[in-house]
Enzyme design. Structure first.
Site, short mmCIF file in Angstrom:
data_model
loop_
_atom_site.label_atom_id
_atom_site.label_comp_id
_atom_site.label_asym_id
_atom_site.label_seq_id
_atom_site.Cartn_x
_atom_site.Cartn_y
_atom_site.Cartn_z
CE1 TYR A 109 -3.09 2.94 0.52
CE2 TYR A 109 -2.55 2.94 2.28
CZ TYR A 109 -3.34 3.54 1.65
OH TYR A 109 -4.40 4.91 1.70
CG ASP A 150 -3.78 1.91 -3.65
OD1 ASP A 150 -3.71 2.53 -5.07
OD2 ASP A 150 -4.85 2.68 -3.18
#
Length: 264
Positions: A109, A150
């Site tokens: 992330y 992400d």
DNA sequence: ATGCCAGGCACAGCCTGA
């Protein structure tokens, strides 16, 4: 199984989205799942429900923000790393890695970086540099590796509905895009783009201005394959139906399929 | 230039996200 399905999903709060996660697992049956933005401490991770759905899991939570997890259908992922090397004093839970179903899976992330310029953007770029350095060894390791998550980077203007209102955003900055290019240049394959070289593919639609209804999206969730895995890529997609549900995350699950036996 | 929605937490307005 004749193929391995690996997905990444920024769930935007695993407690708020548990029902949606379980429904998606049941319907799409991914073999491996990388989750980001758990927004929950370790003790609040819903391991019981996930195990009941047939998945083993490891997770690295944090109060309020960040948090990553790796799920594997029918087995326990074997954790190989928690947090990137370096980054002294970095308390964010943003990287988790495991071996599952014969592949090394890095779940990441990457920091958002807004507003830019500023300390948050500096942190984003510094974190990206740590990832680039760490990924170099993985790329050439000879082992099958996928880096999924992400990335908070829109790689090119083909990966957004219209860059105009995002030009100052950290996700589109030349520095962010250059980091992503340098990562790919190590030898990684951007599997969604490789599978759909000429299509507009989005994985995120913000909650504002009816962006989902207008399909005003961004492609920021990526699955990168090293040279051992790239030849096995045989399918990819975005589970848009998940984004269409009421009370959905602003991201949709993004997935690839790998042939179980190497084609070469 | 800012807010727009949304989750989480000090449970009341902030902070953060992207």
């Amino acid at each position: 199984m004749d193929s391995l399905k690996i997905a990444t999903f920024n769930i935007n709060g695993i407690r708020s989205r548990l029902a949606a996660l379980l429904e998606w697992l049941k319907r799409e049956a991914p073999d491996i799942v990388c989750l980001q933005e758990l927004k929950a401490p370790d003790a609040a991770f819903p391991i019981r429900e996930i195990q009941a759905a047939g998945y083993g899991a490891i997770w690295h939570g944090q109060v309020s923000w960040n948090g990553v997890a790796i799920l594997a259908q029918g087995i326990e992922p074997q954790e190989t790393r928690r947090g990137l090397p370096g980054g002294h004093g970095d308390t964010h839970s943003r990287y988790l890695e495991a071996v599952a179903h014969g592949v090394i899976v890095g779940c990441l992330y990457l920091p958002n970086g807004n507003p830019q310029p500023g300390p948050k953007f500096d942190y984003k770029l510094a974190w990206f540099e740590r990832l680039i350095q760490y990924a170099a060894a993985h790329c050439d390791s000879g082992h099958p590796v996928v880096l999924a998550g992400d990335y908070n980077v829109v790689p090119t203007d083909e990966d957004i509905y219209n860059p105009r209102s995002w030009l100052k955003d950290a996700l589109l900055q030349p520095e962010s895009r250059d980091c992503y290019r340098r990562l790919l240049a190590q030898g990684w394959t951007d599997s969604i783009r490789a599978r759909y070289p000429n299509d507009r593919i989005y994985t995120f639609w913000d909650y504002f201005r009816q962006h989902w209804q207008k399909n005003s999206g961004l492609r920021i969730d990526h699955l990168l394959l090293n040279a051992q895995l790239a030849p096995r890529l045989c399918g990819a997609g975005v589970d848009r139906w998940v984004r269409d549900q009421v009370h959905a995350s602003d991201h949709a699950p993004t997935w690839i399929q790998l042939e179980t036996r190497d084609k070469r």
